[in-house]
Design an enzyme around this catalytic site. Structure first.
Site: not given
Ligand code: ATP
Ligand code: MG
Length: 558
Positions: A37, A263, A273
């Site tokens: 995102e 994760r 984020k």
């Molecule tokens: P946040 O939860 O901090 O807002 P997010 O996971 O919503 O972050 P996205 O931009 O939606 O952020 O993530 C893109 C991809 O990266 C998704 O498939 C998510 O599952 C993966 N991702 C995000 N954080 C992690 C992590 N700590 N370890 C592995 N994969 C991750």
């Molecule tokens: Mg997300």
């Protein structure tokens, strides 16, 4: 690590599934996607997901798409879209022509929402967000049906069209799927498909007044792109039944499957984020690329090579249970990568002046120094020696304890690539601090070897005053001193010593000529890179990672 253990570590349950699906013919070629995102910069956790999605595609001869999940215009910005593309490329991956956006599919998603309405499987709900939440029930109690659940298809179609046309204010209505308010899985209790949002979207501008939810956009976007394996993190496991419900109830062109992995969590680090955004907005760090940030931009600026990140991700592997990785493992991968690549240089971070009394005034000479102890192909350079030098303040003690083998009055040590010197006297200022050492050198020890096999117990790095270049060096420590920082209360846990700025450092002149992007090892100190704030008049270096005390073992120096 041997090749064998790398390939062993390279296998995991996701790769096993993909291999089996290809072998059984369930899919002809693997198609994955990385779906960020665009509401912030990518971080170390994303690197795990990127390496997994792009890595699997690469290893099995398939392809990986980069798809922006741009369904929430109030939080998304073009700056983030650009930064994310830069960072994925920097990590070493390429999506080719497959750069996609959920917003590319807004028209199709809208048509599919109408399709569900016509099938009696979606309805416009006039309840407020709070009312919907209150009626959703709990893990132990079922939810309550909305009074609007049984609206006619025609009324639903009409209201949905008017939501799109912008007739209603934000929050006035939503479109919900009609699944089951008593489902044991709360995600299936008539989830929201569309909400009204009068907001400017970075790509579609003001064309839309309604935006699809993550759940409604994600699986269908996967289906449109013929994704075979939709890999996401564990928190989406409970969403999988809904993901499948949409695919079962819509005329989608392909049938992707969702798989969840754990994760990445790392000690001393917050990978959220929301927290990273607040660190930037609150001025707790200098920006998204502050070298203390776990963002890819920050790591890059700190001097971490993309190769080290990929190596780290390979070593931690992919599992189904959440866990926290020690940040030491990351530092280890960085050190190991840089040890092979980085040329050696000499830099004195806290200088103490040394005058070689028996070296002629006004004279200097050049000595040979190798650029890498294990890699002759990196060649040698010439370094200057003269009557005035700088050594590290810590390498001198006036009254040394037993185990201190470096310089002290009457003691002889080796200068790296140079001569043996003996300290004759420590000069102090009025406050009693040592400000200069008077030493003598032994001309017969040029290159650091004594003709009579005389031994010294320490080898010091140094620079000649004649051509030393002043520099600023920034030493970074963990942004959070506590190993398991609490995201809810992160500001109070920021390490006040996470940045230590050293000014008046003295570095050898080769460092002014090296390319800014190049990693170097400051001998006995660690790995460093030139910061982008360096100017020809002011060199600035970032410490990427310390050396630990591997030098002590090699040199015998205490
Ligand atoms: P946040 O939860 O901090 O807002 P997010 O996971 O919503 O972050 P996205 O931009 O939606 O952020 O993530 C893109 C991809 O990266 C998704 O498939 C998510 O599952 C993966 N991702 C995000 N954080 C992690 C992590 N700590 N370890 C592995 N994969 C991750
Ligand atoms: Mg997300």
């Amino acid at each position: 690590m041997t090749d064998e253990s790398v390939s062993e570590a390279g296998r995991d349950f996701i790769r096993d599934i993909v291999a089996a699906d290809l072998a059984s013919g369930k899919c002809k070629s693997v198609v994955t996607r990385f779906p960020p995102e665009p509401n912030g910069y990518l971080h170390l956790g994303h690197a795990k997901s990127i390496c997994l999605n792009f890595g699997v595609a690469e290893e099995f001869g398939g392809r990986c798409h980069l798809r922006f999940d741009d369904t929430n215009p109030t939080k998304e910005e073009q700056e983030y879209i650009d930064a994310i593309q830069r960072d994925v490329r920097w990590l070493g991956f390429d999506w080719g022509e497959h750069l996609h956006y959920a917003s590319d599919y807004f028209e199709q998603l809208y048509a599919w929402a109408q399709y569900l309405i016509r099938a009696g499987k979606a309805y416009v709900d006039d309840q407020s967000q709070d009312e919907i939440r209150a009626a959703r029930g709990t893990l132990t109690e079922p939810g309550q049906n909305s009074l609007f659940r049984d609206r006619s298809i025609d009324e639903n179609l009409d209201l949905f069209a008017r939501m799109r046309a912008g007739e209603f204010p934000n929050g006035a209505r939503v479109l919900r799927a009609k699944v089951d308010m008593a489902s044991g899985n709360i995600n299936l209790r008539d989830p929201v498909l569309y909400r009204i949002l009068h907001a400017h979207h970075p790509r579609t501008g003001t064309a839309w007044n309604i935006y699809p939810s993550y759940d409604f956009a994600h699986g269908q976007s996967d289906a449109i792109e013929h994704i075979t394996h939709s890999i996401c993190t564990l928190e989406f496991e409970d969403h999988r039944p809904l993901y499948d419900w949409f695919l079962d109830n819509l005329p989608v062109p392909s049938r992707p499957r969702q798989y969840e992995f754990a994760r990445l969590n790392v000690t001393h680090t917050l990978l959220s984020k929301r927290v990273l955004t607040e660190l930037v907005r609150g001025g707790h760090v200098s920006g998204w690329d502050d070298p203390r940030m776990p963002t890819l931009a920050g790591l890059q600026r700190r001097g971490v090579p993309a190769l080290a990140l990929r190596e780290f991700v390979k070593r931690i592997g992919v599992a189904k249970a959440n866990s926290t990785v020690d940040i030491g493992m990351f530092d280890f991968a960085i050190r190991e990568t840089l040890n092979k690549l980085a040329p050696r240089r000499m830099a004195v971070l806290r200088p103490l002046k040394v005058v070689i009394e028996n070296y002629p005034e006004g004279q200097t000479e050049e000595l040979d120094a190798h650029n890498h102890p294990d890699d002759a192909s990196q060649g040698t350079r010439r370094i200057r020696f003269g009557r005035e030098l700088y050594i590290e303040r810590d390498d001198f003690m006036e009254n040394p304890p037993k185990k201190f083998f470096r310089l002290s009055p009457g003691r002889e040590v080796r200068l790296r690539y140079g001569y043996f010197i003996t300290c004759r006297e420590a000069i102090k200022n009025a406050a009693g601090e040592v400000v200069e050492l008077r030493c003598t050198y032994d001309p017969a020890t040029k290159g650091g070897n004594a003709p009579d096999d005389r031994k010294v117990k320490a080898t010091l790095h140094w620079v000649a005053a004649a051509d030393a270049v002043p520099a600023e060096v920034r030493i970074y420590n963990h942004l959070f001193a506590t190993p398991q920082p609490d995201a809810a209360n992160f500001a109070a846990q920021i390490n006040p010593e996470s940045l230590e700025t050293l000014t008046g450092c003295m570095v050898e002149p080769a460092l002014a000529g090296d390319k800014a992007s190049d990693a170097v090892q400051f001998e006995r100190q660690g790995y460093f890179c030139r910061d982008r704030e360096s100017t020809p008049g002011k060199l600035v270096f970032n410490r990427t990672v310390g050396l630990r005390d591997s030098w002590a073992k090699v040199s015998g120096g205490g």
